[in-house]
Structure formats: structure tokens, C-alpha cells
Design a protein around this motif. Structure first.
Motif, PDB file in Angstrom:
ATOM      1  N   THR A   1     -12.684   5.540  -9.449  1.00  0.00           N
ATOM      2  CA  THR A   1     -11.777   6.093  -8.448  1.00  0.00           C
ATOM      3  C   THR A   1     -12.024   7.574  -8.217  1.00  0.00           C
ATOM      4  OG1 THR A   1     -10.122   4.585  -9.268  1.00  0.00           O
ATOM      5  CG2 THR A   1      -9.356   6.318  -7.820  1.00  0.00           C
TER       6      THR A   1
ATOM      7  N   THR B   1      -5.468  -6.190 -10.850  1.00  0.00           N
ATOM      8  CA  THR B   1      -4.273  -6.392 -10.024  1.00  0.00           C
ATOM      9  C   THR B   1      -4.057  -7.880  -9.752  1.00  0.00           C
ATOM     10  OG1 THR B   1      -4.699  -4.290  -8.973  1.00  0.00           O
ATOM     11  CG2 THR B   1      -3.136  -5.706  -7.880  1.00  0.00           C
TER      12      THR B   1
ATOM     13  N   LEU C   1      -3.971   5.891  -8.491  1.00  0.00           N
ATOM     14  CA  LEU C   1      -5.032   5.016  -8.983  1.00  0.00           C
ATOM     15  C   LEU C   1      -5.528   5.565 -10.315  1.00  0.00           C
ATOM     16  CD1 LEU C   1      -7.065   4.723  -5.643  1.00  0.00           C
ATOM     17  CD2 LEU C   1      -5.908   2.806  -6.760  1.00  0.00           C
TER      18      LEU C   1
ATOM     19  N   LYS D   1      -6.609  -3.301  -3.066  1.00  0.00           N
ATOM     20  CA  LYS D   1      -5.804  -3.762  -4.211  1.00  0.00           C
ATOM     21  C   LYS D   1      -4.563  -4.530  -3.760  1.00  0.00           C
ATOM     22  CE  LYS D   1      -5.352  -1.464  -8.026  1.00  0.00           C
ATOM     23  NZ  LYS D   1      -5.110  -0.412  -9.032  1.00  0.00           N
TER      24      LYS D   1
ATOM     25  N   ILE E   1      -1.111   8.176  -3.284  1.00  0.00           N
ATOM     26  CA  ILE E   1      -2.290   7.565  -3.911  1.00  0.00           C
ATOM     27  C   ILE E   1      -2.113   7.619  -5.429  1.00  0.00           C
ATOM     28  CG2 ILE E   1      -4.776   7.766  -4.288  1.00  0.00           C
ATOM     29  CD1 ILE E   1      -5.056   8.761  -1.439  1.00  0.00           C
TER      30      ILE E   1
ATOM     31  N   LYS F   1     -10.215   6.260  -1.111  1.00  0.00           N
ATOM     32  CA  LYS F   1      -9.090   5.893  -1.999  1.00  0.00           C
ATOM     33  C   LYS F   1      -8.021   5.134  -1.223  1.00  0.00           C
ATOM     34  CE  LYS F   1      -9.668   9.669  -5.258  1.00  0.00           C
ATOM     35  NZ  LYS F   1      -9.407  11.093  -5.321  1.00  0.00           N
ATOM     36  N   ARG F   2      -7.770   5.572   0.009  1.00  0.00           N
ATOM     37  CA  ARG F   2      -6.775   4.868   0.844  1.00  0.00           C
ATOM     38  C   ARG F   2      -7.214   3.422   1.050  1.00  0.00           C
ATOM     39  NH1 ARG F   2      -2.211   6.470   1.719  1.00  0.00           N
ATOM     40  NH2 ARG F   2      -1.941   8.706   1.633  1.00  0.00           N
TER      41      ARG F   2
ATOM     42  N   VAL G   1       0.884  -1.165   0.000  1.00  0.00           N
ATOM     43  CA  VAL G   1       0.000   0.000   0.000  1.00  0.00           C
ATOM     44  C   VAL G   1       0.921   1.214   0.000  1.00  0.00           C
ATOM     45  CG1 VAL G   1      -1.811   1.232   1.246  1.00  0.00           C
ATOM     46  CG2 VAL G   1      -1.725  -1.270   1.326  1.00  0.00           C
TER      47      VAL G   1
ATOM     48  N   LEU H   1      -6.636   1.355  -1.992  1.00  0.00           N
ATOM     49  CA  LEU H   1      -5.226   0.942  -2.104  1.00  0.00           C
ATOM     50  C   LEU H   1      -4.982  -0.331  -1.288  1.00  0.00           C
ATOM     51  CD1 LEU H   1      -3.228   4.295  -1.778  1.00  0.00           C
ATOM     52  CD2 LEU H   1      -3.579   2.940  -3.843  1.00  0.00           C
TER      53      LEU H   1
END
Ligand SMILES: Nc1ncnc2c1ncn2[C@@H]1O[C@H](COP(=O)(O)OP(=O)(O)OP(=O)(O)O)[C@@H](O)[C@H]1O
Ligand SMILES: [Mg+2]
Length: 308
Positions: A132, A102, A89, A147, A87, A140-141, A83, A144
Motif C-alpha cells: 500500500t 477482506t 489501509l 477491497k 483512506i 489507494k482510492r 468505500v 479501497l
């Protein structure tokens, strides 16, 4: 137990001649949560990037699950979820598609159940089809993290996972981390929030100017470095600290009418009993007594101080 991550004599000098890491040695056991603390520019992201095979070291080597991160890059990388601090994305990609993509990159078969499970855990299931760019910073965090988990890594790196995240969401993230730990995932995180390390880490490493100053069990660190203070409130002011109390190095505040005694929290003999005897001999009358244990934050500030 053998280490899942082994960092040996690792140094990094960037092309401009800057020495970002100086001879780092670190062994990390499977299933532990280790927090790396250090001021801005200390070298935390550089260390993580080298372990993840994204930045090449100047000297030394790193093994992940016994695989050299340079020679056996694919094997090592497949064990790692990262992570990143920044950011990054695709703005038009949906949450779910990003995850599927991913997982595919790691050569793993699609697994709809797993994707759902990860999104549910991170409270993102209802956002699975959102692009996104339609998400808030905190979401968004979490994307991450989602993913980073979708190829089922054994080791998860979180580079400041809760930067800019509100208190409630931060606690949710801690719960996710605890659950992953319970499943045997090894977790390495960097943070500027010391209470975060205090809350979730088994071990704490402190980095300053490219040096790993110490790595220690959190409990041991707090016991070893932790000072306890006893604040004694007096009924009446004193003119000076009586001679028989000199060995205790008390600090007197005439403003608050307090005497403060500092002692090692882990010490077998704290000296408290004899201090009380001597206070009584000196005919000092006490109003109240309080004790205070230094936190990880106090220890960190002590170590890093203004030297950073
Ligand atoms: N590509 C690069 N080229 C030259 N110097 C770099 C490069 N990347 C990082 N540095 C330098 O290396 C040092 C360590 O950077 P790093 O990003 O590892 O710090 P950090 O501990 O992660 O800091 P922060 O808490 O701000 O994220 C910094 O002085 C930085 O300027
Ligand atoms: Mg960083």
C-alpha cells in the motif's frame, strides 16, 4: 418493487449533543445509483455509517435486504461493500493480500478469478503485489474500491470516491460504477463534484444540516427546478423597458444591450411567443437570441445557497 435499503425515521444525536441527522426517510431500489450531495458536515458520512452498522442511530431503523442493521448485523453487513471517505489501509500489506483477507473476513471461499477481474477493472492488476505504501493517492482510492468489492456485495457505498482524483481517473471510476450498475449492484455515493452526480446518478438526494431536503430523479429535478433563460441582444439601447413588456419581468443590461427573460423549463406555456409579439409591438429590434438551461449545480447552489 421492494426497497433494498429502507431508512425509517432515522435520527442521530452524537454524545456531545450534536444533532447530525434529523428524521431521515429514504427508500432505495435495487440497481439504482443514488448520489447524496451536501456541504461539509451535512451528515452524509453519518448516514452511510449508520446504514453500514458502524454508528448506532439515536432513533429509527435501517433495513438492508430486509435485515435490520443492528439486530441482523452480519446478514446486513455481508450485503454491503463500503468505500470509506478516509483512506485506511495497512501500509505493508500487498494489494492482493488485502483483498484476500477482506474476502475471508466475510467468510467467503478464495476466488482467484474474481480477484483478478476486480483488479483488472480498476487497472490495478500490475500493482497486485505492491505494498500500500508504494501506491499513489489515486491508486489507494482504487484499492479501497477493490477491497469493497471482493465479497461480491449487492450494495456499494462510495463515500467521496473521487476526492483528490484526477479527471481521467475520475472518468474511469464512473465507468466502473456504470458496469457495476449494469450487473445489478445498488450504488450510493456521496460527492462534492456535482458534475459527478449529473454524470452517473439516477436519483439525487440533497442533505443540509442533517435534513434530507429532497430526493428526486435527477431528470425530474433538473426539469422541475431548472430555469431556462433567454438572453435577447438588442441592436440599439433602450431608455426603459416598454410598458407592454412589464408582465415578462425582463432584466435589462444597458452595458451588454441585453434583455433577459427567465421561465420554467418544464412549463407548458413558456410565454416566448407572446414575448416576441410584444417586442415587435414595442418596435424593439433584435440582434441575437440565446437560451441557457440551468445545471444541477445551479439548482444545488440555489437550494443550499448561503443557508448552509
Ligand atoms: N463522532 C462524532 N461526534 C460528534 N460529532 C460528530 C461525530 N462525527 C461527526 N460529527 C458531526 O456530525 C456532523 C456531520 O458529519 P458528517 O461526517 O456526517 O458530515 P459529511 O456530510 O460527511 O461532511 P463531509 O462532506 O465534510 O464529509 C458534523 O457537524 C460533524 O462534526
Ligand atoms: Mg463525509
Amino acid at each position: 418493487m421492494s426497497s433494498i435499503i429502507s431508512v425509517q425515521d432515522l435520527s442521530k444525536e452524537y454524545d456531545n449533543g450534536f444533532k447530525a441527522l434529523k428524521n431521515i426517510n429514504l427508500e432505495i431500489e435495487q440497481g439504482e445509483v443514488i448520489a447524496l450531495l451536501g456541504p461539509n458536515g451535512a451528515g452524509k458520512t453519518t448516514l452511510i455509517s449508520i446504514i453500514c452498522g458502524l454508528v448506532s442511530p439515536t432513533s429509527g431503523q435501517v433495513l438492508v435486504g430486509g435485515n435490520n442493521v443492528i439486530k441482523d448485523y452480519r446478514k446486513a453487513r455481508s450485503m454491503i461493500g463500503l468505500v470509506p471517505q478516509e483512506i485506511a489501509l495497512e501500509p505493508f500489506q500487498s494489494v492482493m493480500n488485502g483483498m484476500k483477507f477482506t474476502r475471508g473476513l466475510f467468510g467467503k471461499r478464495p476466488d482467484a478469478e474474481l480477484m483478478k477481474d476486480i483488479l483488472m477493472r480498476l487497472s490495478l492488476w500490475d500493482k497486485r503485489d505492491a505494498k500500500t505504501m508504494e501506491l499513489s493517492g489515486g491508486m489507494k482510492r482504487r484499492v479501497l474500491i477493490a477491497k469493497a468489492l471482493c465479497h461480491e456485495p449487492a450494495v456499494l457505498f462510495l463515500d467521496e470516491p473521487t476526492a483528490g482524483v484526477d479527471v481521467e481517473l475520475r472518468k474511469d471510476m464512473w465507468a466502473v460504477i456504470e458496469q457495476l450498475k449494469a450487473e445489478g449492484v445498488t450504488i450510493i455515493l456521496t460527492t462534492h463534484y456535482i458534475e459527478e452526480a449529473e454524470a452517473i446518478a439516477d436519483r439525487v438526494g440533497i442533505i443540509r444540516k442533517g435534513d434530507l431536503l429532497l430526493v428526486e430523479q435527477k431528470e425530474t429535478l433538473m426539469q422541475r427546478m431548472g430555469q431556462r433563460q433567454m438572453v435577447i441582444e438588442l441592436s440599439e439601447p433602450i431608455i426603459a423597458i416598454p410598458k407592454n413588456l412589464k408582465p415578462f419581468n425582463l432584466e435589462y443590461s444597458s452595458e451588454d444591450l441585453t434583455l433577459t427573460y427567465s421561465y420554467e423549463a418544464s412549463g407548458e406555456r413558456t410565454g416566448i411567443a407572446s414575448l416576441f409579439t410584444e417586442l415587435s409591438n414595442a418596435k424593439i429590434i433584435l440582434r441575437d437570441v440565446q437560451t441557457h438551461q440551468s445545471s444541477l449545480e445551479d439548482i444545488f447552489v440555489d437550494l443550499i445557497g448561503d443557508k448552509s
